[in-house]
Design a protein around this motif. Structure first.
Motif, short mmCIF file in Angstrom:
data_model
loop_
_atom_site.label_atom_id
_atom_site.label_comp_id
_atom_site.label_asym_id
_atom_site.label_seq_id
_atom_site.Cartn_x
_atom_site.Cartn_y
_atom_site.Cartn_z
N ILE A 79 6.63 16.22 -5.87
CA ILE A 79 7.20 16.31 -4.52
C ILE A 79 8.00 15.08 -4.13
N VAL A 80 7.74 13.93 -4.75
CA VAL A 80 8.54 12.73 -4.46
C VAL A 80 9.91 12.88 -5.11
N SER A 81 9.95 13.27 -6.39
CA SER A 81 11.22 13.45 -7.09
C SER A 81 12.06 14.55 -6.46
N LEU A 82 11.39 15.55 -5.90
CA LEU A 82 12.11 16.63 -5.23
C LEU A 82 12.74 16.18 -3.91
N GLY A 83 12.28 15.04 -3.39
CA GLY A 83 12.81 14.55 -2.13
C GLY A 83 12.12 15.15 -0.91
N LEU A 84 10.92 15.68 -1.11
CA LEU A 84 10.19 16.30 0.01
C LEU A 84 9.45 15.28 0.87
N ILE A 85 9.27 14.07 0.34
CA ILE A 85 8.61 13.01 1.11
C ILE A 85 9.69 12.16 1.77
N TYR A 86 9.74 12.19 3.09
CA TYR A 86 10.77 11.44 3.82
C TYR A 86 10.33 10.01 4.12
N ASP A 87 9.04 9.80 4.36
CA ASP A 87 8.58 8.45 4.69
C ASP A 87 7.07 8.37 4.56
N VAL A 88 6.59 7.17 4.28
CA VAL A 88 5.15 6.87 4.30
C VAL A 88 5.00 5.57 5.07
N SER A 89 4.13 5.59 6.07
CA SER A 89 3.84 4.35 6.79
C SER A 89 2.33 4.15 6.81
N VAL A 90 1.94 2.88 6.91
CA VAL A 90 0.52 2.53 6.90
C VAL A 90 0.24 1.59 8.06
N SER A 91 -0.80 1.91 8.79
CA SER A 91 -1.27 1.03 9.86
C SER A 91 -2.78 0.91 9.71
N MET B 11 0.82 -1.19 0.00
CA MET B 11 0.00 0.00 0.00
C MET B 11 0.87 1.27 0.00
N ARG B 12 2.07 1.17 0.61
CA ARG B 12 2.99 2.31 0.60
C ARG B 12 3.30 2.74 -0.83
N ASP B 13 3.55 1.75 -1.70
CA ASP B 13 3.88 2.06 -3.09
C ASP B 13 2.75 2.80 -3.79
N LYS B 14 1.51 2.41 -3.49
CA LYS B 14 0.36 3.08 -4.09
C LYS B 14 0.26 4.53 -3.60
N ILE B 15 0.58 4.75 -2.33
CA ILE B 15 0.56 6.11 -1.79
C ILE B 15 1.67 6.93 -2.44
N TYR B 16 2.88 6.36 -2.53
CA TYR B 16 3.97 7.06 -3.20
C TYR B 16 3.59 7.41 -4.65
N VAL C 171 -6.09 6.36 -2.25
CA VAL C 171 -5.67 4.96 -2.29
C VAL C 171 -6.73 4.11 -1.59
N ASP C 172 -7.18 3.08 -2.30
CA ASP C 172 -8.19 2.17 -1.73
C ASP C 172 -7.70 1.61 -0.41
N GLY C 173 -8.56 1.67 0.60
CA GLY C 173 -8.23 1.12 1.91
C GLY C 173 -7.68 2.16 2.88
N ILE C 174 -7.34 3.35 2.39
CA ILE C 174 -6.86 4.42 3.27
C ILE C 174 -8.01 5.36 3.56
N ASN C 175 -8.35 5.48 4.84
CA ASN C 175 -9.47 6.33 5.24
C ASN C 175 -9.04 7.51 6.10
N ASP D 19 -6.04 1.27 8.24
CA ASP D 19 -6.54 2.14 7.17
C ASP D 19 -6.00 3.57 7.28
N LYS D 20 -4.92 3.74 8.06
CA LYS D 20 -4.37 5.07 8.30
C LYS D 20 -2.97 5.20 7.71
N ALA D 21 -2.77 6.25 6.94
CA ALA D 21 -1.45 6.55 6.38
C ALA D 21 -0.83 7.68 7.18
#
Length: 96
Positions: A21-33, A1-6, A65-69, A35-37
């Motif tokens: 913003i991903v290519s710029l390097g502004l996203i440091y991390d994405v975690s999923v627990s 699911m992280r890949d879908k968010i990215y 992203v499906d499943g993220i609420n 249905d929460k990102a």
């Protein structure tokens, strides 16, 4: 699911520089627990005039992203963003 968010986040283009913003390097991390990102990110400057708008775009992108609420954004200033965090393509285009 992280890949879908990215993938969704990579559709957000910073209007000031014309790169996502991903290519710029502004996203440091994405975690999923469940249905929460949680997106840990920064902005290119603390005085970014589009601060609130970009944060809204990030939240909307994660929620597409499906499943993220739910989406929490952790806006951090350390490490401070610099051009070396960008992808090679962005660095080359910006002459870095």
């Amino acid at each position: 699911m992280r890949d879908k968010i990215y993938a969704q986040l990579s559709t957000i283009v910073d209007p000031e520089v014309g790169f996502d913003i991903v290519s710029l390097g502004l996203i440091y991390d994405v975690s999923v627990s469940d249905d929460k990102a949680k997106v840990t990110m920064t902005l290119s400057t603390k005085s970014c005039p589009l601060h609130e708008l970009i944060l809204g775009w990030v939240k909307d992108a994660a929620l597409r992203v499906d499943g993220i609420n739910e989406c929490e954004i952790d806006l951090v200033w350390e490490p401070e963003w610099n051009i070396t965090m960008a992808s090679d393509e962005v660095k080359k285009a910006l002459g870095a």
